[in-house]
Scaffold this motif. Structure first.
Motif, mmCIF file in Angstrom:
data_model
loop_
_atom_site.group_PDB
_atom_site.id
_atom_site.type_symbol
_atom_site.label_atom_id
_atom_site.label_comp_id
_atom_site.label_asym_id
_atom_site.label_seq_id
_atom_site.Cartn_x
_atom_site.Cartn_y
_atom_site.Cartn_z
ATOM 1 N N VAL A 3 41.297 36.964 47.981
ATOM 2 C CA VAL A 3 41.786 38.032 47.353
ATOM 3 C C VAL A 3 41.305 37.583 45.831
ATOM 4 O O VAL A 3 41.400 36.539 45.377
ATOM 5 C CB VAL A 3 43.530 38.029 46.772
ATOM 6 C CG1 VAL A 3 43.582 38.997 46.138
ATOM 7 C CG2 VAL A 3 43.991 38.194 48.697
ATOM 8 N N ALA A 6 43.282 41.647 40.434
ATOM 9 C CA ALA A 6 43.204 42.394 39.402
ATOM 10 C C ALA A 6 42.391 43.253 38.577
ATOM 11 O O ALA A 6 43.057 41.604 37.546
ATOM 12 C CB ALA A 6 43.796 43.301 39.633
ATOM 13 N N LYS A 28 48.975 41.466 41.437
ATOM 14 C CA LYS A 28 47.894 43.241 42.052
ATOM 15 C C LYS A 28 45.760 42.278 42.472
ATOM 16 O O LYS A 28 45.869 41.845 41.651
ATOM 17 C CB LYS A 28 48.190 44.629 41.573
ATOM 18 C CG LYS A 28 47.287 45.312 41.622
ATOM 19 C CD LYS A 28 47.728 46.395 41.315
ATOM 20 C CE LYS A 28 46.826 47.483 41.102
ATOM 21 N NZ LYS A 28 47.222 48.806 40.877
ATOM 22 N N LYS A 30 42.670 42.683 44.815
ATOM 23 C CA LYS A 30 41.662 43.105 46.066
ATOM 24 C C LYS A 30 40.906 42.483 47.173
ATOM 25 O O LYS A 30 40.434 41.127 46.451
ATOM 26 C CB LYS A 30 40.224 43.297 45.672
ATOM 27 C CG LYS A 30 39.701 44.385 46.171
ATOM 28 C CD LYS A 30 38.945 45.026 45.502
ATOM 29 C CE LYS A 30 37.284 45.148 45.853
ATOM 30 N NZ LYS A 30 36.095 45.080 45.563
ATOM 31 N N GLU A 32 38.722 40.403 49.012
ATOM 32 C CA GLU A 32 37.626 40.801 49.161
ATOM 33 C C GLU A 32 37.114 39.783 50.718
ATOM 34 O O GLU A 32 35.701 40.357 51.080
ATOM 35 C CB GLU A 32 37.067 38.960 48.480
ATOM 36 C CG GLU A 32 37.479 39.493 47.231
ATOM 37 C CD GLU A 32 36.376 40.451 46.274
ATOM 38 O OE1 GLU A 32 35.702 40.781 46.728
ATOM 39 O OE2 GLU A 32 37.034 40.644 45.877
ATOM 40 N N LYS A 43 38.569 44.906 54.068
ATOM 41 C CA LYS A 43 38.100 44.107 53.228
ATOM 42 C C LYS A 43 37.784 45.743 52.512
ATOM 43 O O LYS A 43 38.155 46.479 52.659
ATOM 44 C CB LYS A 43 36.787 43.769 53.041
ATOM 45 C CG LYS A 43 36.239 43.442 52.593
ATOM 46 C CD LYS A 43 34.722 42.951 52.377
ATOM 47 C CE LYS A 43 33.598 42.905 51.675
ATOM 48 N NZ LYS A 43 32.478 41.793 52.251
ATOM 49 N N GLY A 44 38.895 44.920 51.084
ATOM 50 C CA GLY A 44 38.948 46.133 50.195
ATOM 51 C C GLY A 44 40.145 46.991 49.480
ATOM 52 O O GLY A 44 39.715 47.964 48.349
ATOM 53 N N ASP A 45 40.839 46.685 50.501
ATOM 54 C CA ASP A 45 42.092 47.078 50.036
ATOM 55 C C ASP A 45 42.879 46.357 49.104
ATOM 56 O O ASP A 45 42.622 45.519 48.609
ATOM 57 C CB ASP A 45 43.188 46.861 51.014
ATOM 58 C CG ASP A 45 42.957 47.269 52.244
ATOM 59 O OD1 ASP A 45 42.525 48.531 52.605
ATOM 60 O OD2 ASP A 45 43.664 47.083 53.721
ATOM 61 N N THR A 46 43.968 47.389 48.156
ATOM 62 C CA THR A 46 44.175 46.433 46.665
ATOM 63 C C THR A 46 45.655 46.232 47.473
ATOM 64 O O THR A 46 46.247 47.706 48.145
ATOM 65 C CB THR A 46 44.701 47.567 45.948
ATOM 66 O OG1 THR A 46 43.289 47.997 45.311
ATOM 67 C CG2 THR A 46 45.381 47.678 44.628
ATOM 68 N N LYS A 78 44.792 54.459 48.819
ATOM 69 C CA LYS A 78 44.199 55.627 48.313
ATOM 70 C C LYS A 78 43.609 56.805 47.889
ATOM 71 O O LYS A 78 44.423 57.206 48.918
ATOM 72 C CB LYS A 78 42.446 55.370 48.559
ATOM 73 C CG LYS A 78 42.514 53.938 48.466
ATOM 74 C CD LYS A 78 41.205 52.791 49.195
ATOM 75 C CE LYS A 78 40.662 51.503 49.104
ATOM 76 N NZ LYS A 78 39.275 51.124 49.602
#
Length: 78
Positions: A3, A6, A28, A30, A32, A43-46, A78
């Motif tokens: 991760v 943020a 928080k 992201k 990776e 991948k890309g989830d927050t 999202k």
């Protein structure tokens, strides 16, 4: 789960700048990269994670966190 943190706010709403030494890392981040056993993330989830969970590492001047899937509190939609 690998991760990145943020983005941090550099200035408060009142216009005060916060020095790096006084900043806390946000809870928080992201996603990776994920391991083969991770089922509920991509991948890309927050994500939201506990303040003291995971192992912190620094690579090329950037802070990252390695978390277990169980340490993730939630995923932002999202």
């Amino acid at each position: 789960v690998f991760v990145s943190y943020a983005e941090e706010v550099e200035k408060t709403q009142g216009g005060l700048y916060i020095p790096d030494a006084a900043k806390e890392k946000p809870q928080k981040g992201k996603v990776e990269e994920i391991g083969d056993d991770v089922k509920s993330l991509k991948k890309g989830d927050t994500i939201l994670f506990d303040k003291y969970s995971g192992s912190k590492i620094t690579m090329e001047g950037t802070d990252y966190l390695i978390l277990r899937e169980e340490d993730i509190l939630g995923v932002f939609s999202k």
